[in-house]
Design a protein around this motif. Structure first.
Motif, PDB file in Angstrom:
ATOM      1  N   SER A 156       1.865  -4.429   3.877  1.00 30.34           N
ATOM      2  CA  SER A 156       1.388  -5.676   3.280  1.00 30.34           C
ATOM      3  C   SER A 156       1.169  -5.539   1.779  1.00 30.34           C
ATOM      4  CB  SER A 156       0.078  -6.118   3.941  1.00 30.34           C
ATOM      5  OG  SER A 156      -0.377  -7.339   3.378  1.00 30.34           O
ATOM      6  N   ILE A 157       1.520  -6.592   1.050  1.00 32.88           N
ATOM      7  CA  ILE A 157       1.265  -6.634  -0.393  1.00 32.88           C
ATOM      8  C   ILE A 157       0.064  -7.521  -0.704  1.00 32.88           C
ATOM      9  CG2 ILE A 157       3.666  -6.185  -0.999  1.00 32.88           C
ATOM     10  CD1 ILE A 157       3.973  -9.188  -1.576  1.00 32.88           C
ATOM     11  N   GLY A 158      -0.630  -7.964   0.332  1.00 35.47           N
ATOM     12  CA  GLY A 158      -1.781  -8.838   0.143  1.00 35.47           C
ATOM     13  C   GLY A 158      -3.050  -8.068  -0.170  1.00 35.47           C
ATOM     14  N   PRO A 159      -4.059  -8.742  -0.700  1.00 37.67           N
ATOM     15  CA  PRO A 159      -5.320  -8.082  -1.047  1.00 37.67           C
ATOM     16  C   PRO A 159      -6.082  -7.559   0.154  1.00 37.67           C
ATOM     17  CG  PRO A 159      -5.505 -10.465  -1.304  1.00 37.67           C
ATOM     18  CD  PRO A 159      -4.059 -10.168  -1.061  1.00 37.67           C
ATOM     19  N   SER A 160      -5.702  -7.977   1.366  1.00 40.58           N
ATOM     20  CA  SER A 160      -6.391  -7.524   2.572  1.00 40.58           C
ATOM     21  C   SER A 160      -5.766  -6.270   3.176  1.00 40.58           C
ATOM     22  CB  SER A 160      -6.375  -8.646   3.622  1.00 40.58           C
ATOM     23  OG  SER A 160      -5.033  -8.966   3.976  1.00 40.58           O
ATOM     24  N   ALA A 161      -4.745  -5.717   2.541  1.00 43.85           N
ATOM     25  CA  ALA A 161      -4.019  -4.588   3.132  1.00 43.85           C
ATOM     26  C   ALA A 161      -4.936  -3.407   3.418  1.00 43.85           C
ATOM     27  CB  ALA A 161      -2.880  -4.163   2.205  1.00 43.85           C
ATOM     28  N   ALA A 162      -5.852  -3.096   2.485  1.00 46.15           N
ATOM     29  CA  ALA A 162      -6.733  -1.945   2.662  1.00 46.15           C
ATOM     30  C   ALA A 162      -7.643  -2.097   3.867  1.00 46.15           C
ATOM     31  CB  ALA A 162      -7.581  -1.730   1.405  1.00 46.15           C
ATOM     32  N   GLU A 163      -7.916  -3.346   4.265  1.00 53.15           N
ATOM     33  CA  GLU A 163      -8.761  -3.607   5.431  1.00 53.15           C
ATOM     34  C   GLU A 163      -7.934  -3.841   6.689  1.00 53.15           C
ATOM     35  OE1 GLU A 163      -9.370  -5.314   2.383  1.00 53.15           O
ATOM     36  OE2 GLU A 163     -10.702  -3.610   1.993  1.00 53.15           O
ATOM     37  N   GLY A 164      -6.695  -3.381   6.673  1.00 58.09           N
ATOM     38  CA  GLY A 164      -5.834  -3.568   7.833  1.00 58.09           C
ATOM     39  C   GLY A 164      -5.413  -5.000   8.044  1.00 58.09           C
ATOM     40  N   GLY A 165      -5.431  -5.782   6.959  1.00 62.07           N
ATOM     41  CA  GLY A 165      -5.013  -7.179   7.026  1.00 62.07           C
ATOM     42  C   GLY A 165      -6.105  -8.130   7.482  1.00 62.07           C
ATOM     43  N   ARG A 166      -7.296  -7.630   7.756  1.00 52.51           N
ATOM     44  CA  ARG A 166      -8.370  -8.481   8.274  1.00 52.51           C
ATOM     45  C   ARG A 166      -8.889  -9.414   7.179  1.00 52.51           C
ATOM     46  NH1 ARG A 166     -10.970  -6.405  13.031  1.00 52.51           N
ATOM     47  NH2 ARG A 166     -12.922  -7.359  12.357  1.00 52.51           N
ATOM     48  N   VAL A 167      -9.009 -10.701   7.507  1.00 53.58           N
ATOM     49  CA  VAL A 167      -9.568 -11.682   6.582  1.00 53.58           C
ATOM     50  C   VAL A 167     -10.704 -12.425   7.283  1.00 53.58           C
ATOM     51  CG1 VAL A 167      -7.455 -11.980   5.246  1.00 53.58           C
ATOM     52  CG2 VAL A 167      -7.822 -13.397   7.257  1.00 53.58           C
ATOM     53  N   ASP A 168     -11.529 -13.122   6.489  1.00 52.08           N
ATOM     54  CA  ASP A 168     -12.697 -13.807   7.032  1.00 52.08           C
ATOM     55  C   ASP A 168     -12.292 -15.071   7.797  1.00 52.08           C
ATOM     56  OD1 ASP A 168     -14.406 -11.923   5.970  1.00 52.08           O
ATOM     57  OD2 ASP A 168     -14.644 -13.011   4.076  1.00 52.08           O
TER      58      ASP A 168
END
Length: 398
Positions: free
Chosen positions: A207-219
């Motif tokens: 993933s190139i998104g800002p959530s990549a470090a959290e395994g893609g998890r978003v709120d």
């Protein structure tokens, strides 16, 4: 994500001390042309800067090739803007830089400080942002008005139905965001990923998104706040399932894992709007009146189709609780775009249910939905236009 960028910075510092610097030096003078794109030079220095920038951001793919490809495309974007006499103000560029830095939860000065500490000039960042922003203006100028006109009313009805049927719903997602060039990977991940652990590992890797470090998890997100293609991709899914690849309005691809669904409010007759149409066709029992009714039955698939037929047509959206009892009873058994026919006062009365949807302060505006649908269409047109520019361009290697 900031921790990821800092970690990438440390790794990048090691890389810079090794293979990248000699590769750039092998090309000769830093400011000598490496490529000419329709007469516009791309220097060795620009290539080295783009390569450093993309490496620091942990961009996917073969970066030696990707750095050159993206520079060529940026030149084509700028050339197209020049031909249309489009210019950006300094304020627009600064806002674009702030938006980009914000993806990493940073202010521009902090972001630039990390770039410069790793040999990437602030001007390189500015040029990268400028090319992307001016391209939006190019696409808007070329395709924007036509895209709005191409959005049909049934498309808006469908989009509104998707949004408003779940207006009271929140979803908990994990995401994998991919560049526009990684559609094959998006397809593969969508088909093969099963379970949150596997999805998280893939997000950290790809993933190139800002959530990549959290395994893609978003709120938690309200479905109404999601882009239309994302909301549509979630239809029919249950917790634990993965969406098909989604083409986002900015051209990237995304794959989502639906982790949890929460229905926050109760839908009641007071909060439900009923969109319905009524067409009165004179001459019930006459050849002319009966012929019109037969055509309506055969050719009408949605409420918008009723506009093509003679008669007295009315259409309105009313709260379920405000419907007259007889009308509410007639509409109750109908599905969306289903019609019922009765006879009154010597005329055929065609009643059609257009949609039922949730009312409230978050109800999407029809024109806003039209704009969002048009933007989705423009994404595909923009990609084809860029391919056309590249195929027609004169690209020379020095």
């Amino acid at each position: 994500m900031r921790q990821t960028l800092v970690a990438a910075t440390m790794l990048f510092a090691l890389v810079l001390g090794g293979a990248l610097a000699p590769a750039a030096q092998a090309q000769g003078s830093p400011f000598a042309p490496r490529l000419l794109v329709d007469g516009k030079a791309i220097t060795n220095y620009e290539y080295d800067q783009r390569l450093r920038f993309m490496t620091l951001l942990n961009a996917p793919g073969d970066l030696v090739k990707e750095a050159e490809r993206t520079l060529i495309e940026d030149r084509l974007r700028l050339i197209a803007a020049e031909k249309l006499k489009l210019r950006l103000t300094p304020q627009q560029i600064e806002a674009g830089m702030a938006e980009f830095a914000g993806r990493f939860q940073m202010e521009v000065p902090e972001f630039v400080e990390i770039l410069e500490a790793n040999g990437v000039a602030a001007e390189t960042f500015r040029d990268f942002v400028r090319a992307g922003l001016v391209w939006r203006d190019v696409i808007r100028a070329k395709f924007g008005p036509a895209a709005l006109d191409s959005v049909m009313e049934p498309e808006i009805d469908r989009a509104l139905s998707i949004l408003t049927q779940r207006a009271t719903t929140r979803v908990l997602l994990s995401e994998i965001l991919l560049p526009a060039s990684r559609k094959v990977l998006a397809d593969e991940l969508s088909k093969t990923l099963r379970g949150e652990a596997a999805f998280a590992a893939a997000a950290r890797t790809h993933s190139i998104g800002p959530s990549a470090a959290e395994g893609g998890r978003v709120d938690w997100r309200n479905v109404l706040s999601l882009p239309l293609p994302v909301a549509a991709s979630l239809e029919g899914l249950t917790a634990g399932q993965v969406t098909a690849p989604v083409r986002l309005p900015d051209g990237r691809y995304a794959v989502y894992l639906l982790r949890q669904v929460e229905l926050r409010d109760t839908v009641t007759p007071q909060t439900t709007a009923v969109d319905h149409a009524r067409l009165v066709i004179g001459g019930a029992g006459t050849p002319a009146g009966d012929a019109v009714l037969a055509q309506v039955r055969a050719r009408v698939d949605s409420c918008n189709d009723l506009n093509a037929f003679p008669g007295q047509l009315t259409r309105e959206t009313v709260a379920q609780s405000a419907l007259p009892r007889d009308l509410a009873a007639a509409l109750a058994p109908l599905d969306e775009n289903e019609l019922a026919v009765s006879t009154a006062g010597g005329a055929h009365v065609v009643l059609m249910l257009c949609s039922r949807r949730v009312l409230g302060t978050g109800e999407p505006d029809r024109q806003a939905v039209r704009t969002r649908l048009a933007e989705n269409k423009v994404v595909g047109q923009a990609e084809l236009y860029l391919q056309q520019l590249r195929s027609n361009a004169r690209i020379e290697r020095r």
